[in-house]
Design an enzyme around this catalytic site. Structure first.
Site: not given
Ligand code: UDP
Length: 367
Positions: A348, A300, A172, A280, A249, A350, A176
């Site tokens: 999952y 969170e 996801r 976060r 989760r 979006d 880059r």
């Molecule tokens: N992830 C990570 N570090 C980060 C952000 C995301 O390892 O700083 C990984 C983590 O496994 C997460 C996945 O990338 O579940 C997808 O992140 P995303 O931000 O897309 O998750 P969401 O916003 O849907 O919670």
């Protein structure tokens, strides 16, 4: 003839989009939700003049022009671009993984140097065909970034070791070799000005909505009202978990109002070390460039879902995929009910993909 053509269970995005489309096709609709508000998990509420994303941050992004044009009929979107910061024990890194991240991690300056460093770490780890999230992550960004920015965060987020998680989760995130901090590879991005609740309210305009109504507790009576049910709740809950519970989760939010204009200077800061208990912190005002004198933050905490908790993320691993397939089989053998959305399809999703899926269902059955 029954009173309604469609009973839509759940006033979240899937339900609201399907309701809106059904209304346009002249259908008679009733939308119900067991919560006391509409908008499902994209619900926002105003606190100190700031739109607080009550069930976690929702940043709209899409490559689908049709979906973008669709949502713009119900809200104006601002120019917010998600650029989270990763905090690893007080060391700050840019996200998604890009040249700023690589420079801070290794001191490399050019894309070639960064690629060489990643290749060196991938080879040292001996990965050729990544089979799980851990191997996928190391092969994309190398061991150092995996250890500092992925491992701890992912294990807190999912409560499972990275080598037991599917690799699609990490795909996801973009990687880059440019200096672009935009978290999403999406052509269109923004936050609904004035909050998503208003957007969903606009979708549901002129549609009968009953809140605080639990479908499963009043199933027979409610089903008697409509020809077809569109159910957006959890599919395993619908069947009383009779084949076993699917795993999710859950997330707990600790929200605080602070008497200062800024706490962290960014909407999203990820705490990527294992020791910090939250995953976060969201500072809601920055989604809408707020200049209020106060600020609202949400920490969170991710936890394993148990019956009675709010399900957030489906755990799409092997065990759950097999179990979901069995529930899906049951669902398909049933007349007069359609399962949709993140919980109904155990996916999952979006925001944009859930909208696309509701539009597709509408096309298939309304046209
Ligand atoms: N992830 C990570 N570090 C980060 C952000 C995301 O390892 O700083 C990984 C983590 O496994 C997460 C996945 O990338 O579940 C997808 O992140 P995303 O931000 O897309 O998750 P969401 O916003 O849907 O919670």
């Amino acid at each position: 003839m029954k009173k309604y053509d469609y009973l839509i269970v759940g006033a979240g995005l899937f339900g609201a989009v399907f309701a809106e489309q059904a209304k346009r096709h002249g259908k008679r609709i009733l939308v119900i939700d067991r919560r006391d508000h509409i908008a499902g998990n994209v619900y926002t509420e105003s606190v100190e003049g700031i739109n607080v994303h009550k069930y976690g941050a929702h940043i709209f992004h899409t490559n689908d022009k049709r979906v973008w044009e669709y949502v713009n009929r119900f809200a104006e979107f601002n120019r917010y671009t998600n650029s989270p910061v990763a905090n690893y024990h007080g060391e700050l890194y840019s996200l998604p993984f890009n040249m700023y991240t690589f420079n801070k991690m290794w001191g490399v300056v050019t894309p070639e140097e960064a690629q060489a460093k990643i290749e060196e770490q991938r080879a040292a780890a001996g990965i050729t065909e990544p089979k799980n999230l851990e191997e996928q992550a190391i092969s994309l960004v190398g061991t150092d970034i995996y250890e500092k920015l992925i491992k701890g965060y992912t294990e807190k987020q999912w409560g499972r070791p990275c080598d037991a998680l599917p690799s699609f989760i990490i795909k996801r995130l973009p990687c880059r070799f440019t200096f672009d901090n935009n978290y999403f590879n999406a052509k269109y991005q923004g936050i609904a000005e004035g909050g998503y609740t208003k957007m969903v309210e606009n979708m549901l305009e002129g549609i009968e909505v009953r809140l605080g109504v639990d479908f499963l507790e009043n199933k027979d009576e409610l089903c008697a009202l409509a020809e077809t049910v569109v159910y957006t709740g959890a599919i395993d809950e619908y069947y009383g978990y009779k084949l076993g519970a699917l795993e999710y989760r859950s997330v707990r939010f600790e929200t605080e109002i602070l008497d200062k204009p800024s706490f962290q200077g960014n909407a999203v800061v990820n705490y990527t070390d294992r020791e910090t208990p939250w995953t976060r912190i969201i500072e809601h005002k920055f989604f809408e460039f707020g200049d209020q004198p106060k600020t609202v933050i949400s920490r969170e905490y991710s936890s394993e879902w148990t019956v009675g908790d709010e399900p957030y993320y489906p755990v799409n691993d092997e065990r759950n995929s097999v179990l979901y397939a069995k529930y899906k089989e049951l669902a398909e053998s049933e007349q007069g009910i359609i399962f949709g959305g993140r919980l109904g399809e155990y996916k999952y999703y979006d925001m944009d993909t859930v909208i696309a899926s509701a539009l597709k269902l509408s096309e298939n059955i309304l046209e």
